[in-house]
Design a protein around this motif. Structure first.
Motif, mmCIF file in Angstrom:
data_model
loop_
_atom_site.group_PDB
_atom_site.id
_atom_site.type_symbol
_atom_site.label_atom_id
_atom_site.label_comp_id
_atom_site.label_asym_id
_atom_site.label_seq_id
_atom_site.Cartn_x
_atom_site.Cartn_y
_atom_site.Cartn_z
ATOM 1 N N ILE A 21 0.853 -1.206 0.000
ATOM 2 C CA ILE A 21 0.000 0.000 0.000
ATOM 3 C C ILE A 21 0.881 1.246 0.000
ATOM 4 C CG2 ILE A 21 -0.378 0.462 2.476
ATOM 5 C CD1 ILE A 21 -3.390 0.635 1.825
ATOM 6 N N ILE A 22 2.029 1.175 0.691
ATOM 7 C CA ILE A 22 2.936 2.331 0.744
ATOM 8 C C ILE A 22 3.593 2.560 -0.614
ATOM 9 C CG2 ILE A 22 5.134 3.143 1.721
ATOM 10 C CD1 ILE A 22 4.247 1.817 4.349
ATOM 11 N N GLN A 23 3.933 1.460 -1.285
ATOM 12 C CA GLN A 23 4.645 1.593 -2.548
ATOM 13 C C GLN A 23 3.726 1.708 -3.764
ATOM 14 O OE1 GLN A 23 7.243 -1.757 -2.103
ATOM 15 N NE2 GLN A 23 8.321 -0.691 -0.467
ATOM 16 N N SER A 24 2.437 1.606 -3.549
ATOM 17 C CA SER A 24 1.488 1.669 -4.657
ATOM 18 C C SER A 24 1.609 2.991 -5.399
ATOM 19 C CB SER A 24 0.057 1.527 -4.136
ATOM 20 O OG SER A 24 -0.194 0.207 -3.742
ATOM 21 N N ARG A 25 1.569 2.898 -6.734
ATOM 22 C CA ARG A 25 1.712 4.123 -7.521
ATOM 23 C C ARG A 25 0.501 4.389 -8.394
ATOM 24 N NH1 ARG A 25 7.506 3.597 -10.020
ATOM 25 N NH2 ARG A 25 7.147 5.794 -10.520
ATOM 26 N N SER A 26 -0.563 3.664 -8.169
ATOM 27 C CA SER A 26 -1.798 3.936 -8.895
ATOM 28 C C SER A 26 -2.968 3.659 -7.958
ATOM 29 C CB SER A 26 -1.909 3.053 -10.138
ATOM 30 O OG SER A 26 -1.989 1.692 -9.755
ATOM 31 N N ASP A 27 -4.111 4.257 -8.289
ATOM 32 C CA ASP A 27 -5.306 4.078 -7.467
ATOM 33 C C ASP A 27 -5.646 2.607 -7.292
ATOM 34 O OD1 ASP A 27 -5.278 6.760 -7.791
ATOM 35 O OD2 ASP A 27 -7.307 6.936 -8.595
ATOM 36 N N VAL A 57 -3.455 0.769 -4.854
ATOM 37 C CA VAL A 57 -3.832 1.075 -3.463
ATOM 38 C C VAL A 57 -5.037 0.239 -3.068
ATOM 39 C CG1 VAL A 57 -4.824 2.855 -1.951
ATOM 40 C CG2 VAL A 57 -2.905 3.431 -3.435
ATOM 41 N N LYS A 61 -5.121 -2.654 -0.285
ATOM 42 C CA LYS A 61 -6.010 -2.485 0.877
ATOM 43 C C LYS A 61 -6.877 -3.725 1.057
ATOM 44 C CE LYS A 61 -8.100 -0.157 4.217
ATOM 45 N NZ LYS A 61 -9.192 -1.034 4.615
#
Lengths: 450, 450
Positions: free
Chosen positions: A133-139, A142, A146
């Protein structure tokens, strides 16, 4: 509850200058150590959980807010304190120094989350979801991580594991009464049960393809002869009201030009400027570069222009084997409607990078591609990394062995052993079975402070 | 308490990737708006101040901790909420979007601190100290800005202002009884009082020299002919176990090479590679570059080597007029003890950048320089910016006018007016008197989220 006498501390906010930074302290002495360097209205030792105190820290270095969390009601499951100070690295460094002088040590990468796992606050899949979740780079990344943090994948694994244990109990019941030579389990039914479990596992492991694209991004190579308008197309894609995520510097041999979000998915655009396609021979350097970019790509846009409509694509097709290729013909602003309607029949998208003609259709293609890769399915479980993928494959492999054993009329002990091995692989996945090497390999990839 | 109907929100932690990021919401609707997008065990509306709640935010986008602060017990003095989410910019962006959709607006730069000022939580000098503590790049800068945040400068200004008001009351008492032609105030005593106040103000404004060096850093130019070992000295200074703060890219015309901390003070090292010193004429380009670097510098190390001991420094002395110059002679590892002892008599520090010989003595010089500039005095009040410096000078100017008026036996009205003007300048300093332009100019320099 795992006992760990060491109390650890780290800055948990991003590095740099900001209004505030936050330092977390966790461990049995977290509150006592923080209390030594904090001066507020009252002692932190008497503080209830989830309470915030205002005061001074480290010999009046800074004004801070201190939040107290009492075990098990904290992120790690241990007594924890969060110090919110001014967002300056000299301030955070000095506070960490005072904490260390009073008995805390610096946390290793991922150590807070590792403690949360070891203390049973989250399972291993949820721990991995924290990093994701921290490294996610797109909606969508995320959202999917989650889901994993919420335990959707864990629940599915647990369900599959329960089916397996049910199958094992059937086999073992028979083993218990082996001397009486009774047959409690119908081989056909057992085979069916195991095959069904294999199917569930394979469905799950097949989501890894989506998982990889969602989390790592979709590599998109734009290929074509020089001067067909590749760069113009690139600019058109980037400027089309979509957010530019970043300019990532690459190597000279293989330059990553840009990253953009399209329909909430991360696309990484590769330049293949050297590609020369001709009817006689693809120049050596061109092939090399094309191979490099195309072999890394999940999607290829091959650009021709109106002067090259008739170019032969045989050589190109060899290197794009198994890739999704979008063929576009650029500079269509120069063509008449008649010629355009002819092109449409040939499965090539006519565009004009200059005027924007046809770009909507290109985006429609991207949208279809994203949907076809399961980005937006209702399915909430997703395999997101190679560790999970491998564990599932190992489980599946053991189950196939079990089916072989059943077929060969081998003793129940063999069947039970294969089924038990599969269960263990599933337990490794959620972290019910684990060892230091696996844990270290997982948590060392975290950032400090998580 | 200032009424401001708008509720504002911003990320208050540094930008980037980290374990957590924090979003602050402040204003009369902060709790109600946060409550709309937060799902926890209970409504935030019922929460006491300084309490932390765990739950989900923005349609289950993320798990968060939410801290509630009720007016006036918050940073801004208004109802405030802090949302601690995973440290990902997509997550923070989406939470800000939900907050805006529910009636909050994005905070302007420095707006939280501006509200703290307008609501009487801090004065203007303390507001400036908040920005300074965040931007501090050395231990001493943090310590001095914390003093200002603690109100030491404000207290001193208030004391001076009280002396002034006492003097004014003497003059005005006389004015009240003007018709009776009584003389209540001894002109000599009044002059003495005002002169004493001028002295206090000048003492304070003279600390701005230290303040500038402490907060902006000490510009140190290393000059000397080519090949005397300037670069080796630079490297020796940098590697001498002192932390390198950063490599700041500069312009091509005037390259800032490195920043280092020496005895807790920030030094900014300038390269002056083009400087040519000769007995006949300083080359034009060399002078230009030397002027650029030296005019910006607070301290100059002029390097010669053993081949150039006898070089004449007349020309150099013109451009280093009013600068502190440390003369060093490099490559002394090549000299015998006899020659070295001769050099010592000449007020030149013999060093060897190669072996480290004499570097301790150079650092002793730095330490003396830092102490001489008032970095580590017991004095807790320090003028840190040009606004403060100017306001003090204006006050001082008005007081000098008052003394002239006393001397010239002018009417009490004139004296009182000058004294009142001085009081107003002091009130501007602490923000008791202010206007939108001044406030905007101060708070627009803050970062977003502060």
């Amino acid at each position: 509850m795992l006992k760990n006498d060491e109390t650890i501390c780290a800055v948990i906010t991003p590095p740099g200058i900001g209004a505030i930074s936050v330092i977390r302290i966790s461990g049995s002495k977290a509150i006592a150590i923080s209390d030594k360097i904090f001066k507020g209205k009252s002692s932190l030792k008497k503080s209830p959980t989830h309470a915030i105190h205002y005061g001074y820290i480290s010999d009046n270095l800074d004004n801070v807010l201190v939040s107290v969390f009492r075990e098990p009601h904290s992120y790690t499951g241990e007594d924890s304190v969060e110090i919110s100070c001014h967002g300056n690295q000299i301030v955070t460094k000095k506070i960490l120094e005072s904490l260390r002088a009073n008995g805390a040590r610096l946390a290793e990468a991922g150590e807070f989350t590792k403690r949360a796992f070891l203390n049973g606050k989250i399972d291993l899949l949820q721990a991995e979801a924290v990093a994701e979740i921290i490294q996610s780079r797109s909606d969508i990344a995320v959202k999917r991580s989650k889901n994993q943090l919420d335990g959707f994948l864990s629940k599915k694994i647990t369900t599959i594991r329960d089916y397996l244990i049910e199958a094992i109990s059937l086999v073992e019941l028979e083993l218990d009464f082996a001397e009486e030579d009774l047959e409690f389990v119908d081989k056909t039914i057992l085979t069916e049960k195991v095959q069904n479990i294999i199917k569930l596992i394979n469905e799950l492991s097949s989501t890894f393809k989506s998982g990889r694209l969602i989390f790592e991004g979709i590599n998109l190579a734009i290929t074509g002869r020089p001067n067909v308008g590749k760069s113009s197309l690139l600019n058109r894609l980037l400027n089309d009201d979509r957010a530019i995520v970043s300019e990532t510097p690459g190597t000279t041999r293989d330059i990553i030009k840009e990253e953009i979000l399209i329909f909430g998915a991360l696309f990484r655009l590769f330049d293949t400027a050297g590609l020369r396609l001709s009817t006689d021979k693809i120049e050596e350097e061109g092939v090399k570069r094309a191979y490099q970019a195309i072999s890394k790509s999940d999607l290829v846009i091959h650009v021709t222009d109106i002067d090259n409509i008739s170019e032969k694509l045989e050589d190109f097709q060899i290197i794009t084997n198994n890739k999704t290729v979008i063929k576009v013909i650029n500079k269509c602003d120069l063509l008449t409607t008649d010629i355009l309607s002819q092109i449409k029949d040939k499965d090539i998208i006519p565009i004009s990078a200059l005027t924007g003609y046809g770009i909507d259709e290109l985006f429609k293609f991207f949208e279809e591609f994203i949907n076809s890769k399961g980005f937006y399915t209702e399915e909430t479980s997703l395999v997101t990394n190679i560790r999970q993928f491998n564990a599932l494959n190992e489980a599946s492999f053991s189950l196939k062995n079990a089916i072989e054993s059943i077929k060969d009329n081998r003793s129940g002990e063999f069947i039970a052993l294969d089924l038990r091995t599969a269960v263990n692989h599933l337990k490794e996945l959620t972290g019910e079975i684990t060892n230091d090497d696996i844990l270290n390999s997982i948590f060392s990839k975290f950032c400090i402070g998580k």
